[in-house]
Design an enzyme around this catalytic site. Structure first.
Site, PDB file in Angstrom:
ATOM      1  N   ASP A   8      -0.342 -12.506  12.972  1.00  0.00           N
ATOM      2  CA  ASP A   8       0.176 -13.395  11.920  1.00  0.00           C
ATOM      3  C   ASP A   8       1.610 -13.003  11.590  1.00  0.00           C
ATOM      4  OD1 ASP A   8      -2.217 -14.805  11.665  1.00  0.00           O
ATOM      5  OD2 ASP A   8      -2.104 -14.838   9.471  1.00  0.00           O
ATOM      6  N   TYR A  31     -14.544  -5.871  13.170  1.00  0.00           N
ATOM      7  CA  TYR A  31     -15.189  -7.164  12.965  1.00  0.00           C
ATOM      8  C   TYR A  31     -16.691  -7.136  13.267  1.00  0.00           C
ATOM      9  CZ  TYR A  31     -11.045 -10.088  12.223  1.00  0.00           C
ATOM     10  OH  TYR A  31      -9.933 -10.682  11.710  1.00  0.00           O
ATOM     11  N   ASP A  47       1.094   1.151  11.184  1.00  0.00           N
ATOM     12  CA  ASP A  47       2.044   0.902  10.082  1.00  0.00           C
ATOM     13  C   ASP A  47       3.483   0.862  10.606  1.00  0.00           C
ATOM     14  OD1 ASP A  47       1.623   3.589  10.643  1.00  0.00           O
ATOM     15  OD2 ASP A  47       1.594   4.256   8.561  1.00  0.00           O
ATOM     16  N   ASP A  96      -5.295  -8.867  14.536  1.00  0.00           N
ATOM     17  CA  ASP A  96      -5.351 -10.048  13.664  1.00  0.00           C
ATOM     18  C   ASP A  96      -4.145 -10.043  12.728  1.00  0.00           C
ATOM     19  OD1 ASP A  96      -6.452 -12.336  12.351  1.00  0.00           O
ATOM     20  OD2 ASP A  96      -7.117 -11.003  10.736  1.00  0.00           O
ATOM     21  N   LYS A 153      -4.201   3.971  14.870  1.00  0.00           N
ATOM     22  CA  LYS A 153      -4.011   4.762  13.653  1.00  0.00           C
ATOM     23  C   LYS A 153      -4.631   6.123  13.929  1.00  0.00           C
ATOM     24  CE  LYS A 153      -2.688   5.237   9.344  1.00  0.00           C
ATOM     25  NZ  LYS A 153      -1.273   5.220   8.913  1.00  0.00           N
TER      26      LYS A 153
END
Ligand code: IPM
Ligand code: MG
Length: 364
Positions: A255, A145, A227, A251, A195
């Site tokens: 969700d 970000y 993942d 983020d 990752k």
């Protein structure tokens, strides 16, 4: 801060349904104040699209200064189609990011619990949801970000855009430390999501986390690729206790995790900064907001679910004002009304925003 009774809370209701849900959280806090003999002074300011409209900036210096000097900040939501032009030089979301950065709130806590009475509101099979009690700790002031360079330009006649995923060691260390201290008071398990098979920043993240894990042998540490984690959140969410991860991974995963709880409208969040000695028991700078957005489609109708914001105000009492008893009182009241069947439209019910808050207030 011993026996402090007077607190200043800056309110940033924002856009869309933000003002509707913040108003209900304020009513709940007023009841808490009078029952427990505190005084909460609310200072309301514009941030987001409404601030662009009035001042030409999504976050003014004055508003940021007000937030910095407050004991805590309660935010509704920002954004909406009116400010969605991708070429605009300011956007409501920029104000939110500048606020997080300006306050230094690097740790975003998003608890995801499934209330037994809401198991049927989730699309997942009931047996998968039993015992789900997760806290996602999302790094909030670094990573993809904020990394530099971040820009667009013409390169050799082609349009070019870049975002950067960067972390310093100290940014990783402080959030992972916090994740471990939180896990101590819970089921003693930290899942660090990265990752590391592809990203250099993830390899640094993993190296630092492994070291902190060795210093906290009583906590079980597991590394998981992002993942895999996104799959496991759906196939076996009860597996997780504390998840700690990079800004954008967090983020996306939060969700996804919100689906477990039946409605995004139920979930609170706390964004915390540094505190004094004795982590994490000292008061911290904190920004509190529901995880849902501004929901322009239902704004102004008075039907939004205020629970995410009301539970955010409970987190505000817990982490910034150190009022644990009062925080628990709100959480218990919410729990009871959900058990009793109180439902707003997002949960298939008929209660308005105001009526839902009234039910909670009755239980206080
Ligand atoms: C969130 C939101 C924000 C984010 C947006 C509105 C900038 O999605 O709080 O999760 O991406 O952090
Ligand atoms: Mg988000």
């Amino acid at each position: 801060m011993e026996n402090k009774l007077d607190f200043n809370i800056t309110l940033l209701p924002g856009d869309g349904i933000g003002p509707e849900v913040v108003a209900e959280a304020v009513r709940v806090l007023d009841v808490i104040a009078s029952k427990h003999k505190h005084s909460f002074k609310f200072n309301e300011r514009l941030m987001g699209g409404c601030s662009i409209d009035k001042y030409g900036s999504s976050l003014t210096d004055e508003t940021l200064a007000d937030c910095k000097s407050a004991d805590a900040v309660l935010l509704g939501a920002v954004g909406g189609p009116k400010w969605d032009d991708p070429t605009a030089k300011d956007r409501p979301e920029r104000g939110l990011l500048a606020l997080r950065k300006g306050l230094g709130v690097f740790a975003n806590l998003r608890p995801v619990k499934v209330h037994p009475a809401l198991i049927d509101s989730s699309p997942l099979k009931p047996e998968k949801l039993k015992g789900v009690d997760i806290i996602v700790m999302r790094e909030l002031t670094g990573g993809l970000y904020f990394g530099q360079p971040k820009m667009r330009e013409m390169r050799d006649g082609k349009e070019y855009a870049v975002d950067t995923l960067e972390y310093y060691d100290y940014e990783i260390k402080r959030i992972v430390d916090l994740a471990f201290s939180l896990a101590k008071g819970r089921r003693k398990k930290v899942t660090s999501v990265d990752k590391a098979n592809v990203l250099e920043s993830s390899r640094l993240w993993r190296q630092i986390t492994t070291k902190i894990g060795k210093e906290n042998a009583d906590i079980e540490l597991e590394h998981m690729l992002v993942d895999t984690a996104s799959m496991k959140l759906i196939t076996g969410p009860a597996f997780f206790d504390v998840i700690v991860t990079e800004n954008m991974f967090g983020d996306i995963l939060t969700d996804e995790a919100s689906v477990l709880a039946g409605s995004m409208g139920m979930l609170p969040s706390a964004s915390l900064g540094e505190s004094g000695p004795g982590l994490p028991h000292e008061p911290r700078m904190g920004l509190y907001e529901p995880i849902h957005g501004s929901a322009p489609d239902i704004a102004g109708k008075g039907i939004a679910n205020p629970v995410g914001t009301i539970l955010s105000s409970a987190m505000l009492l817990r982490y910034s004002l150190k009022l644990e008893t009062e925080a628990v009182a709100i959480e218990k009241a919410v729990d009871e009304v959900i058990t009793a069947g109180a439902r707003t439209a997002d949960l298939g019910g008929k209660l308005t925003t105001r009526q839902m808050a009234d039910e909670i207030i009755k239980k206080l």
